[in-house]
Design an enzyme around this catalytic site. Structure first.
Site: not given
Ligand SMILES: [Zn+2]
Length: 477
Positions: A115, A180
């Site tokens: 992401d 994340e």
């Molecule tokens: Zn990162």
């Protein structure tokens, strides 16, 4: 009188002797380098950069699930040998690959996340953020540095090793989270929990977080490779002040906004105490041999000079963050109309917790600093205590340090405390040898490209990244 004088002279001599003894005794610089693997077929930089460019064209934003599916199809086509030879398990949109070595020894885990963070002002970019423009020197796009550059380099390394029929000595696992940037609770957290259930225990876990920077970052000449051995914690609290609502034409002496302002000022005026955490202490020790003599005396005698160093580090925001828990007031809410006194005023404060601090120590501090009239509500989202500190020196750290020293920049390797958060902290349940390092050389200005404008990765450095990750996979202690 004479005796007292003599005693002082002797004491000074002893002090001087101790200082010099420590200074000359700083451990000799460790410059053991492990050669990076060489690929007989060579690595085709143009092809690899083209694949990275394609990867950057998928807007893998947390709330665009369809772009993850397309990204996964692309990975399968771009890395056919990896697809055939590694087992793949999906956790939602997170990907976990397993490269079975057939040997029974402690495996290695490489992390990266799929992401990216959104782009706030695309017009400020030199090239459109999701176009994956490749020019003479760079591959441009959101995610080039954070963190698709690493993700793709890890897969390039896997594919190149497979193409030459090479296999790691011990199993290699690759875990690519999909969330994340919003905490990793669905991705890294679930993958780590599953691994723990399987009884997996890793000799080494490598994630993003550190990099090579110019030596002047730490006051030395050679570039430094900063390998994160811990990261700070994260906690957000809401402060609320209350007062009688009313007409602004006859305000009371105490108002909600005034009380809230006082509360924030009180916190800013009494920051959390500063000190050298273990990672920072180890960082200073590691670079001591490379310091000019005067500084070496200071770094080699932290027992005496720690207060001096802490004072100096506290002076700048970027180094102040290394020595204490920081607090940032980030959001304010109060009032609905210019002539109405609000009943409540609210501030959001973000804390980054230094090692040794916990949610409870921060709450105790708030209770001590603030009057009872201020309500404190901790938020649960993203809440994390500081990570454990990976114990070094260790075979796993030496594996990374040895390979890093073979990068063309020939850096001095130093451990450090990461002030931001990564997925790595979720894997504490499966390893105590967790490191944060991306094998690229950046300068201070480049750091603003993370989550900022004009993210890009150097084409010249990209093949070295691939070789570095291949080296991490092949080696085993
Ligand atoms: Zn990162």
């Amino acid at each position: 009188m004479k005796r007292a004088f003599l005693l002082i002279v002797v004491a000074l001599f002893v002090l001087l002797a101790v200082l010099l003894f420590n200074t000359f005794n700083v451990s000799a610089p460790d410059d053991t380098a492990t050669p990076l693997p060489v690929f007989e077929s060579g690595l085709n930089e143009a092809d690899m950069s083209a694949r990275l460019s394609q990867a950057l064209q998928f807007p893998t934003l947390p709330h665009q699930p369809q772009s993850f599916a397309a990204f996964h199809d692309f990975l399968r086509d771009a890395f056919p040998l990896t697809d055939q030879n590694l087992a793949l398990k999906k956790f939602g949109n997170s990907l976990l690959y397993h490269w079975d070595s057939g040997n029974d020894c402690a495996p290695t885990l490489l992390l990266a996340h799929q992401d990216v963070v959104p782009v706030s002002s695309p017009d400020q970019w030199q090239h459109p953020p999701f176009a994956g423009v490749v020019d003479e020197h760079f591959v441009w796009g959101r995610g080039a540095m954070d963190d698709k550059g690493s993700l793709m380099a890890i897969l390039e390394a896997t594919e190149a090793l497979l193409a030459e029929g090479r296999a790691p000595t011990c199993d290699v696992w690759l875990a690519f989270g999909h969330d994340e940037e919003i905490g990793g609770n669905e991705g890294a957290n679930r993958m780590a929990a599953w691994m723990a259930e399987q009884g997996l225990r890793f000799a080494l876990v490598l994630d993003e977080g550190g990099m090579m920077l110019p030596g002047d970052t730490l006051g030395i000449e050679q570039p430094v490779a900063l390998i994160g051995i811990a990261e700070k914690g994260y906690m957000t609290v809401t402060l609320q002040a209350h007062a009688e609502p009313g007409h602004s034409s006859r305000p009371p002496s105490k108002t909600a906004v005034g009380d809230l302002a006082k509360a924030i000022t009180a916190l800013q005026n009494s920051p959390r105490p500063a000190g050298l955490s273990e990672p920072t202490r180890k960082m200073l020790k590691q670079v001591a041999p490379y310091q000019p003599f005067a500084k070496r005396i200071v770094f080699a005698n932290l027992w005496l000079f720690e207060p001096l160093i802490v004072k100096q580090l506290s002076g700048k925001p970027e180094t102040n963050a290394l020595v204490r828990t920081t607090m940032s007031p980030t959001l304010l809410r109060a009032g609905v109309k210019d002539n109405v006194l609000p009943a409540t005023a609210e501030a959001t404060i973000n804390f980054r917790l230094a090692p040794g601090e916990t949610r409870d120590t921060v709450l105790a501090y708030l209770e001590e600093q603030l009057p009872d009239s201020i309500t404190v509500t901790p938020q649960d989202t993203f809440l994390s205590d500081p990570s454990l500190t990976s114990n070094i020196p260790s075979p796993a750290f030496n594996r990374l340090a040895g390979l890093a020293r073979s990068l063309p920049e020939k850096p001095v390797v130093a451990p450090f405390l990461l002030i931001a958060g990564t997925d790595a902290r979720h894997y504490q349940v499966v390893s105590d040898q967790i490191f944060r390092f991306m094998p690229v050389a950046l300068n201070q200005d480049d750091l603003s490209r993370f989550h900022g404008h004009n993210e890009r990765l150097s084409r010249e450095q990209y093949p070295q990244m691939v070789r570095f990750y291949a080296g991490v996979m092949l080696a085993a202690e």
